[in-house]
Design a protein around this motif. Structure first.
Motif, PDB file in Angstrom:
ATOM      1  N   ASP A 368       0.821  -1.205   0.000  1.00  0.00           N
ATOM      2  CA  ASP A 368       0.000   0.000   0.000  1.00  0.00           C
ATOM      3  C   ASP A 368       0.855   1.254   0.000  1.00  0.00           C
ATOM      4  O   ASP A 368       0.549   2.238  -0.717  1.00  0.00           O
ATOM      5  CB  ASP A 368      -0.938  -0.008   1.214  1.00  0.00           C
ATOM      6  CG  ASP A 368      -1.947  -1.145   1.158  1.00  0.00           C
ATOM      7  OD1 ASP A 368      -2.159  -1.682   0.049  1.00  0.00           O
ATOM      8  OD2 ASP A 368      -2.516  -1.506   2.215  1.00  0.00           O
ATOM      9  N   CYS A 369       1.924   1.232   0.800  1.00  0.00           N
ATOM     10  CA  CYS A 369       2.804   2.410   0.845  1.00  0.00           C
ATOM     11  C   CYS A 369       3.519   2.615  -0.490  1.00  0.00           C
ATOM     12  O   CYS A 369       3.721   3.756  -0.944  1.00  0.00           O
ATOM     13  CB  CYS A 369       3.807   2.282   1.984  1.00  0.00           C
ATOM     14  SG  CYS A 369       3.046   2.356   3.632  1.00  0.00           S
ATOM     15  N   ARG A 370       3.887   1.538  -1.150  1.00  0.00           N
ATOM     16  CA  ARG A 370       4.540   1.678  -2.454  1.00  0.00           C
ATOM     17  C   ARG A 370       3.573   2.269  -3.480  1.00  0.00           C
ATOM     18  O   ARG A 370       3.949   3.140  -4.286  1.00  0.00           O
ATOM     19  CB  ARG A 370       5.051   0.313  -2.933  1.00  0.00           C
ATOM     20  CG  ARG A 370       6.269  -0.192  -2.161  1.00  0.00           C
ATOM     21  CD  ARG A 370       6.968  -1.310  -2.935  1.00  0.00           C
ATOM     22  NE  ARG A 370       6.083  -2.428  -3.209  1.00  0.00           N
ATOM     23  CZ  ARG A 370       5.934  -3.480  -2.420  1.00  0.00           C
ATOM     24  NH1 ARG A 370       6.625  -3.537  -1.264  1.00  0.00           N
ATOM     25  NH2 ARG A 370       5.116  -4.450  -2.725  1.00  0.00           N
ATOM     26  N   GLU A 371       2.303   1.824  -3.443  1.00  0.00           N
ATOM     27  CA  GLU A 371       1.336   2.395  -4.385  1.00  0.00           C
ATOM     28  C   GLU A 371       1.072   3.873  -4.075  1.00  0.00           C
ATOM     29  O   GLU A 371       0.940   4.691  -5.011  1.00  0.00           O
ATOM     30  CB  GLU A 371       0.027   1.589  -4.308  1.00  0.00           C
ATOM     31  CG  GLU A 371       0.155   0.158  -4.831  1.00  0.00           C
ATOM     32  CD  GLU A 371      -1.143  -0.595  -4.697  1.00  0.00           C
ATOM     33  OE1 GLU A 371      -2.113  -0.021  -4.138  1.00  0.00           O
ATOM     34  OE2 GLU A 371      -1.193  -1.772  -5.141  1.00  0.00           O
ATOM     35  N   HIS A 372       0.980   4.233  -2.771  1.00  0.00           N
ATOM     36  CA  HIS A 372       0.750   5.637  -2.409  1.00  0.00           C
ATOM     37  C   HIS A 372       1.913   6.509  -2.841  1.00  0.00           C
ATOM     38  O   HIS A 372       1.709   7.627  -3.393  1.00  0.00           O
ATOM     39  CB  HIS A 372       0.520   5.744  -0.901  1.00  0.00           C
ATOM     40  CG  HIS A 372       0.222   7.137  -0.439  1.00  0.00           C
ATOM     41  ND1 HIS A 372      -0.939   7.823  -0.790  1.00  0.00           N
ATOM     42  CD2 HIS A 372       0.963   7.998   0.338  1.00  0.00           C
ATOM     43  CE1 HIS A 372      -0.905   9.040  -0.259  1.00  0.00           C
ATOM     44  NE2 HIS A 372       0.251   9.169   0.444  1.00  0.00           N
ATOM     45  N   ARG A 373       3.099   6.026  -2.656  1.00  0.00           N
ATOM     46  CA  ARG A 373       4.278   6.788  -3.068  1.00  0.00           C
ATOM     47  C   ARG A 373       4.325   6.914  -4.598  1.00  0.00           C
ATOM     48  O   ARG A 373       4.735   7.942  -5.141  1.00  0.00           O
ATOM     49  CB  ARG A 373       5.557   6.119  -2.542  1.00  0.00           C
ATOM     50  CG  ARG A 373       5.697   6.215  -1.020  1.00  0.00           C
ATOM     51  CD  ARG A 373       6.861   5.343  -0.541  1.00  0.00           C
ATOM     52  NE  ARG A 373       8.114   5.874  -0.991  1.00  0.00           N
ATOM     53  CZ  ARG A 373       8.831   6.769  -0.327  1.00  0.00           C
ATOM     54  NH1 ARG A 373       8.398   7.250   0.849  1.00  0.00           N
ATOM     55  NH2 ARG A 373       9.988   7.210  -0.794  1.00  0.00           N
ATOM     56  N   ALA A 374       3.880   5.880  -5.323  1.00  0.00           N
ATOM     57  CA  ALA A 374       3.890   5.951  -6.781  1.00  0.00           C
ATOM     58  C   ALA A 374       2.870   6.979  -7.279  1.00  0.00           C
ATOM     59  O   ALA A 374       3.156   7.774  -8.210  1.00  0.00           O
ATOM     60  CB  ALA A 374       3.594   4.582  -7.371  1.00  0.00           C
ATOM     61  N   HIS A 375       1.651   7.017  -6.656  1.00  0.00           N
ATOM     62  CA  HIS A 375       0.653   8.023  -7.061  1.00  0.00           C
ATOM     63  C   HIS A 375       1.135   9.434  -6.767  1.00  0.00           C
ATOM     64  O   HIS A 375       0.918  10.363  -7.564  1.00  0.00           O
ATOM     65  CB  HIS A 375      -0.676   7.751  -6.337  1.00  0.00           C
ATOM     66  CG  HIS A 375      -1.411   6.545  -6.879  1.00  0.00           C
ATOM     67  ND1 HIS A 375      -1.772   6.439  -8.201  1.00  0.00           N
ATOM     68  CD2 HIS A 375      -1.866   5.413  -6.270  1.00  0.00           C
ATOM     69  CE1 HIS A 375      -2.410   5.298  -8.410  1.00  0.00           C
ATOM     70  NE2 HIS A 375      -2.471   4.646  -7.219  1.00  0.00           N
TER      71      HIS A 375
END
Length: 384
Positions: A368-375
């Motif tokens: 989840d943190c990786r997806e948030h950082r990517a957005h």
């Protein structure tokens, strides 16, 4: 003194109907009143069964149900040996008279039932349902006493009626010539001709049982009633297995096998072999020795529990060397326990942003943190 005559036999021969034959058997048939068994000619005159098999079948058919009819039980009752009785049972089993059926009891134990059928071909015929029984027709009333002469409508009178019809047929065939004048009608006699007797009402016709055709697979492909568990004695036997041979017959193996076979007669005089038999059996003993069999074990196998009398020692040794050949010794790698496959377990890691636990081979961020950082990186790049 003169030779005594059997008067009972002479009296029985005098009662035989017809002239006595000059050769062949003469039957004196005395009806049985008790202790008899009905045997069909299909069994007594079977063209393919031996006389021993027919006799054993008659003996089995005369025994009551539940009597043991194994080979040893029949050998105790008959003079034939176990081998002849076993061959006779195989013949009866091949032709369907005898069958062994496996059955499971309610307790779970499996038993073998021996079934004997006195007419096996009758089981192939389709069973027809029994004809329905109708009440008997009422008996005709007797004729009155004052007219006894009006009853002669019996079977002979009815039997003569059809015979008069053919006699009148030639008179009705037209012939060339003048037509004859019609004959005057006969005068009616009022009281001289007896009137026909009253007949009873006709009995209801019994319907014939419906014809049940045989199953198509029986008509097209007739199969035997029973499948024998033991092949008949006339069945072709498989060829014997060849004598085992070593991978390489070295001089050491040849010398040890020859010495072992030649030394058998010292301990067992029945196993005195000729030089030709020794040369033929050497490869078999060499195969045993090549598979790390001890010479004492080979000698014990060849000399233990010999039949009496021993007619063909070389054939017996060949059979034992072939049928009792041990397998090769396994190697050290075959005896080693196979190692269990290693299962790699991915360790747990702690996310650097949210402190959530996740599995990963290296530390970092969770999904989840990786997806948030990517957005967030995408939004920053778009704004710029």
């Amino acid at each position: 003194m003169d030779t005594q005559q059997n008067t009972a036999l002479t009296r029985a021969l005098a009662e035989v109907p017809g002239p006595l034959p000059t050769s062949g058997v003469i039957h004196i048939a005395i009806p049985h009143t008790d202790r008899f068994t009905v045997v069909g000619n299909h069994l007594a005159q079977h063209p393919d069964l031996s006389c021993t098999a027919v006799g054993i079948a008659v003996r089995i058919q005369s025994l009551p149900q539940g009597i043991e009819i194994g080979i040893k039980a029949l050998a105790a009752r008959c003079r034939e040996g176990e081998k002849r009785i076993a061959a006779a049972l195989r013949e009866l089993e091949a032709f369907g008279y005898l069958q062994r059926v496996r059955d499971r009891l309610p307790s779970g134990r499996v038993i073998t039932r021996t079934v004997f059928c006195n007419q096996p071909t009758a089981l192939l015929r389709p069973r027809r349902p029994a004809a329905p029984q109708h009440p008997a027709a009422p008996a005709p009333r007797p004729a009155p006493a004052e007219a006894p002469a009006r009853v002669p409508t019996s079977a002979p009178a009815r039997a003569q009626a059809p015979t008069s019809a053919p006699a009148q047929a030639p008179a009705q065939v037209p012939t060339p010539g003048p037509t004859p004048a019609p004959a005057p009608a006969p005068a009616q006699v009022p009281t001289s001709t007896p009137a026909p007797a009253p007949t009873s009402p006709p009995e209801p016709d019994t319907p014939a049982p419906p014809h049940v055709p045989p199953p198509p697979f029986l008509a097209a492909h007739p199969t035997p009633l029973f499948v024998p568990l033991v092949p008949p004695p006339t069945a072709p036997k498989p060829p014997p297995a060849p004598l085992p041979r070593p991978d390489e017959l070295t001089p050491e193996l040849d010398r040890a096998a020859t010495a072992l076979l030649s030394d058998l007669r010292r301990r067992t005089p029945q196993l005195t072999l000729s030089e030709t038999d020794v040369r033929q059996l050497v490869p078999g003993v060499a195969a045993w020795l090549e598979r790390a069999a001890h010479p004492d074990a080979v000698r014990r196998t060849l000399t233990t529990d010999l039949p009496h009398p021993l007619r063909h020692p070389a054939k017996l040794l060949k059979h034992r060397l072939t049928a009792l050949l041990p397998p090769p010794l396994p190697g050290s790698q075959d005896l080693a326990v196979p190692a269990r496959p290693r299962i790699t377990v991915t360790p747990f890691q702690t996310c650097d942003d949210c402190d959530r636990a996740f599995r990963s081979p290296a530390p970092g961020h969770c999904r989840d943190c990786r997806e948030h950082r990517a957005h967030r990186s995408e939004a920053t790049r778009t704004a710029a």
